[in-house]
Write a protein that holds these residues in place. Structure first.
Motif, mmCIF file in Angstrom:
data_model
loop_
_atom_site.group_PDB
_atom_site.id
_atom_site.type_symbol
_atom_site.label_atom_id
_atom_site.label_comp_id
_atom_site.label_asym_id
_atom_site.label_seq_id
_atom_site.Cartn_x
_atom_site.Cartn_y
_atom_site.Cartn_z
ATOM 1 N N GLU A 1 0.815 -1.209 0.000
ATOM 2 C CA GLU A 1 0.000 0.000 0.000
ATOM 3 C C GLU A 1 0.850 1.260 0.000
ATOM 4 O O GLU A 1 0.457 2.287 -0.563
ATOM 5 C CB GLU A 1 -0.953 -0.003 1.197
ATOM 6 C CG GLU A 1 -2.140 -0.939 1.006
ATOM 7 C CD GLU A 1 -3.213 -0.720 2.060
ATOM 8 O OE1 GLU A 1 -2.980 0.052 3.014
ATOM 9 O OE2 GLU A 1 -4.285 -1.344 1.925
ATOM 10 N N VAL A 2 2.006 1.186 0.611
ATOM 11 C CA VAL A 2 2.903 2.343 0.629
ATOM 12 C C VAL A 2 3.471 2.601 -0.766
ATOM 13 O O VAL A 2 3.560 3.744 -1.231
ATOM 14 C CB VAL A 2 4.039 2.128 1.638
ATOM 15 C CG1 VAL A 2 5.048 3.272 1.570
ATOM 16 C CG2 VAL A 2 3.481 2.000 3.054
ATOM 17 N N ALA A 3 3.838 1.509 -1.456
ATOM 18 C CA ALA A 3 4.518 1.644 -2.749
ATOM 19 C C ALA A 3 3.570 1.762 -3.925
ATOM 20 O O ALA A 3 3.948 2.275 -4.981
ATOM 21 C CB ALA A 3 5.428 0.438 -2.959
ATOM 22 N N GLY A 4 2.338 1.250 -3.758
ATOM 23 C CA GLY A 4 1.413 1.236 -4.884
ATOM 24 C C GLY A 4 1.345 -0.099 -5.579
ATOM 25 O O GLY A 4 0.970 -0.169 -6.755
ATOM 26 N N GLY A 5 1.699 -1.173 -4.871
ATOM 27 C CA GLY A 5 1.623 -2.512 -5.441
ATOM 28 C C GLY A 5 2.929 -3.259 -5.275
ATOM 29 O O GLY A 5 3.978 -2.663 -4.993
ATOM 30 N N PRO A 6 2.897 -4.591 -5.469
ATOM 31 C CA PRO A 6 4.111 -5.395 -5.287
ATOM 32 C C PRO A 6 5.232 -5.045 -6.261
ATOM 33 O O PRO A 6 6.408 -5.131 -5.899
ATOM 34 C CB PRO A 6 3.622 -6.834 -5.514
ATOM 35 C CG PRO A 6 2.166 -6.794 -5.210
ATOM 36 C CD PRO A 6 1.705 -5.436 -5.668
ATOM 37 N N GLY A 7 4.895 -4.648 -7.503
ATOM 38 C CA GLY A 7 5.939 -4.288 -8.468
ATOM 39 C C GLY A 7 6.732 -3.071 -8.044
ATOM 40 O O GLY A 7 7.970 -3.132 -7.932
ATOM 41 N N PRO A 8 6.079 -1.943 -7.792
ATOM 42 C CA PRO A 8 6.805 -0.787 -7.268
ATOM 43 C C PRO A 8 7.515 -1.074 -5.948
ATOM 44 O O PRO A 8 8.606 -0.550 -5.700
ATOM 45 C CB PRO A 8 5.701 0.259 -7.083
ATOM 46 C CG PRO A 8 4.649 -0.118 -8.070
ATOM 47 C CD PRO A 8 4.671 -1.618 -8.101
ATOM 48 N N ALA A 9 6.892 -1.913 -5.091
ATOM 49 C CA ALA A 9 7.547 -2.275 -3.828
ATOM 50 C C ALA A 9 8.846 -3.026 -4.088
ATOM 51 O O ALA A 9 9.848 -2.827 -3.395
ATOM 52 C CB ALA A 9 6.601 -3.133 -2.974
ATOM 53 N N ALA A 10 8.849 -3.910 -5.092
ATOM 54 C CA ALA A 10 10.060 -4.652 -5.438
ATOM 55 C C ALA A 10 11.182 -3.711 -5.863
ATOM 56 O O ALA A 10 12.342 -3.879 -5.459
ATOM 57 C CB ALA A 10 9.754 -5.651 -6.554
ATOM 58 N N VAL A 11 10.848 -2.712 -6.646
ATOM 59 C CA VAL A 11 11.855 -1.747 -7.119
ATOM 60 C C VAL A 11 12.421 -0.960 -5.945
ATOM 61 O O VAL A 11 13.648 -0.792 -5.814
ATOM 62 C CB VAL A 11 11.241 -0.797 -8.163
ATOM 63 C CG1 VAL A 11 12.225 0.329 -8.506
ATOM 64 C CG2 VAL A 11 10.854 -1.567 -9.422
ATOM 65 N N LEU A 12 11.539 -0.470 -5.071
ATOM 66 C CA LEU A 12 12.001 0.306 -3.918
ATOM 67 C C LEU A 12 12.870 -0.538 -2.990
ATOM 68 O O LEU A 12 13.875 -0.058 -2.457
ATOM 69 C CB LEU A 12 10.797 0.852 -3.148
ATOM 70 C CG LEU A 12 9.998 1.967 -3.841
ATOM 71 C CD1 LEU A 12 8.726 2.262 -3.063
ATOM 72 C CD2 LEU A 12 10.837 3.225 -3.987
ATOM 73 N N ALA A 13 12.497 -1.798 -2.789
ATOM 74 C CA ALA A 13 13.273 -2.670 -1.911
ATOM 75 C C ALA A 13 14.655 -2.956 -2.488
ATOM 76 O O ALA A 13 15.669 -2.910 -1.775
ATOM 77 C CB ALA A 13 12.518 -3.978 -1.675
ATOM 78 N N LEU A 14 14.713 -3.262 -3.769
ATOM 79 C CA LEU A 14 16.009 -3.506 -4.408
ATOM 80 C C LEU A 14 16.890 -2.263 -4.344
ATOM 81 O O LEU A 14 18.087 -2.349 -4.029
ATOM 82 C CB LEU A 14 15.805 -3.934 -5.860
ATOM 83 C CG LEU A 14 15.294 -5.355 -6.093
ATOM 84 C CD1 LEU A 14 14.865 -5.527 -7.544
ATOM 85 C CD2 LEU A 14 16.364 -6.385 -5.735
#
Length: 480
Positions: free
Chosen positions: A265-278
């Protein structure tokens, strides 16, 4: 614009997927052939040890270095024993006993069972220091509320697991023990100064690193002094400055599941979350239990796009894939020993605390008071291993239970019994009017029903925890 195959393979090499069912679907096997790092197994994938071993053999037939992970903590969180409840008592019981050799032996035994099933990466131990009694997601998964105790048992657990050839992933960095929100459902906030984290939450992770933990899992929680508005999973200050540089951790950094609301919810979905985490420094991305080919494709596309537009340096993606790949040579080593017979029962028996007198309950009416499992616990059976009447406090009266019991005493069992007014009222009213014992199988509190003849604390709801309490009450022979 076509995707660069080399870049796509790098992106796949940072992802742990999952699937539903007892057999690996063709789409998953195809992704493994294309470079998917590995698979997380949940209870829905596991029927028995032979079926699980056959499944992991099939997964590795595609690529020998496939990572196969699960959450096998013992106690309340089990995948191998999700049908029956865990034969291991869990961290809170191990912490109460406070025998590091027993902790190492218990985790070595867990590791042996995992290794025999072909599972090479365990998302354990939990190193969180549970300093909030009403923590909705950690509780009995923690060794305790004292940082030094948690640190020494975390180190013992890491050593035990890895002695059996199973990689340990210590979690949840930098500490989930002071939260009042479940990160599956929202973004918890731990608003404390950094010196408090260093003194309270971080010592167990330092101990795990010193013990050689292969991986560390991030927490989806916000620490304003470190992470700003986002979670630790997306924070370079946490993953790079603190974990990599200050604590000198050189293993793999693994995210908690990215579909959890504390991240997605913070990132806007698992895809954007994956990018931010990496970008923050994570190496291996957990996509959770509900994974589809379309989800993996979306995440891969988002990662590749982020590299193309400069939001994610290719060198960072290459580093993440390399750290993930480096996990595999240590995985899959032969188990050092067979599972240690009786270790779970021995710890559960020693951990049990009895206040008052547990005598005279051999023919009791056993009442299971349901408060609902947490998301991470799931619907794993729990109780005393004897027939029980299952009720909800809000819809049951003391008169009804007394009428069912007749002249027999009543034993009420539950998890987190103190948390609702309805359960406290039912227990207090019942024990004032009838002979009763109470068995608390969750994280204990200071609350006690003043009229109960006995109050038992198991420090966990594993099968063996319940059996120890049942034996103390005379409901079950210790060897039953």
């Amino acid at each position: 614009m076509p995707i660069d195959p080399g870049l796509q393979r790098l992106a796949l090499g940072t992802i742990l997927a999952a699937f539903v069912g007892k057999n690996a679907p063709e789409w998953l096997l195809a992704l493994l052939a294309d470079g998917l790092a590995g698979v997380t197994l949940f209870g829905t994938n596991i029927e028995n040890p032979k079926q699980t071993a056959d499944l992991t053999t099939r997964l590795r037939s595609v690529r020998r270095d496939t990572l196969i992970a699960t959450d096998e903590e013992g106690g309340d969180v089990t995948r191998l024993a999700h049908r029956t409840g865990s034969p291991y008592p869990g961290n809170a019981a191990l912490g109460v006993v406070d025998d590091v050799l027993s902790t190492r032996m218990a985790y070595a035994s867990i590791g042996s069972e995992l290794a025999a099933c072909g599972i090479t990466l365990n998302f354990a131990p939990v190193a969180d220091v549970n300093t909030t009694d009403d923590n909705p997601v950690i509780g009995t998964r923690s060794f305790g509320s004292d940082p030094a105790l948690v640190a020494r048992h975390t180190a013992a657990a890491v050593a035990g697991l890895q002695s059996a050839g199973v990689l340990a992933c210590t979690k949840h960095f930098p500490g989930h023990g002071a939260t009042r929100t479940d990160s599956h459902l929202g973004l918890p906030v731990v608003d404390v100064p950094i010196p408090v984290l260093r003194e309270r939450d971080l010592p167990p992770f330092a101990a795990a690193i010193a013990a050689g933990t292969a991986a560390i899992m991030t927490a989806h929680l916000r620490i304003p002094a470190l992470t700003g508005a986002g979670p630790a999973t997306f924070s370079r200050a946490v993953l790079q400055d603190l974990l990599r540089h200050e604590y000198a951790f050189s293993g793999a950094i693994i995210t908690d599941a990215l579909e959890m609301r504390g991240a997605a919810e913070v990132a806007g979905g698992p895809g954007p979350a994956a990018v931010l985490a990496l970008a923050a420094g994570a190496d291996l991305l957990c996509l959770g239990a509900h994974v589809t080919p379309a989800l993996v494709d979306t995440v891969v596309t988002d990662i590749v796009t982020a590299v193309a537009d400069g939001r994610l340096p290719r060198t960072r993606l290459e580093d993440a894939a390399a750290r993930t790949a480096a996990l595999t040579p240590a995985a899959g080593a032969p188990a050092a020993d067979a599972p240690i017979a009786g270790i779970g029962w021995e710890v559960a028996r020693r951990a049990l605390r009895v206040e008052g007198s547990a005598e005279g309950f051999g023919n009791a009416l056993v009442v299971k008071l349901h408060t609902g499992p947490t998301i991470v616990e799931g619907r794993v059976p729990w109780g005393l291993g004897v027939p029980a009447l299952s009720i909800a406090a809000a819809s049951t009266s003391p008169d009804e239970l007394i009428g069912r019991a007749g002249s027999r005493p009543i034993v009420i069992i539950g998890r987190r019994l103190h948390r609702t007014e309805e359960s406290r009222y039912l227990i207090e009213s019942l024990t004032r009017r009838h002979t009763g014992a109470v068995v608390e199988m969750g994280w204990p509190s200071d609350w006690r029903p003043t009229s109960a003849r006995a109050f038992l604390t198991t420090y966990g709801a594993g099968e063996v925890n319940g059996r120890a309490a049942a034996a103390a009450l005379g409901l079950l022979h210790p060897r039953d």
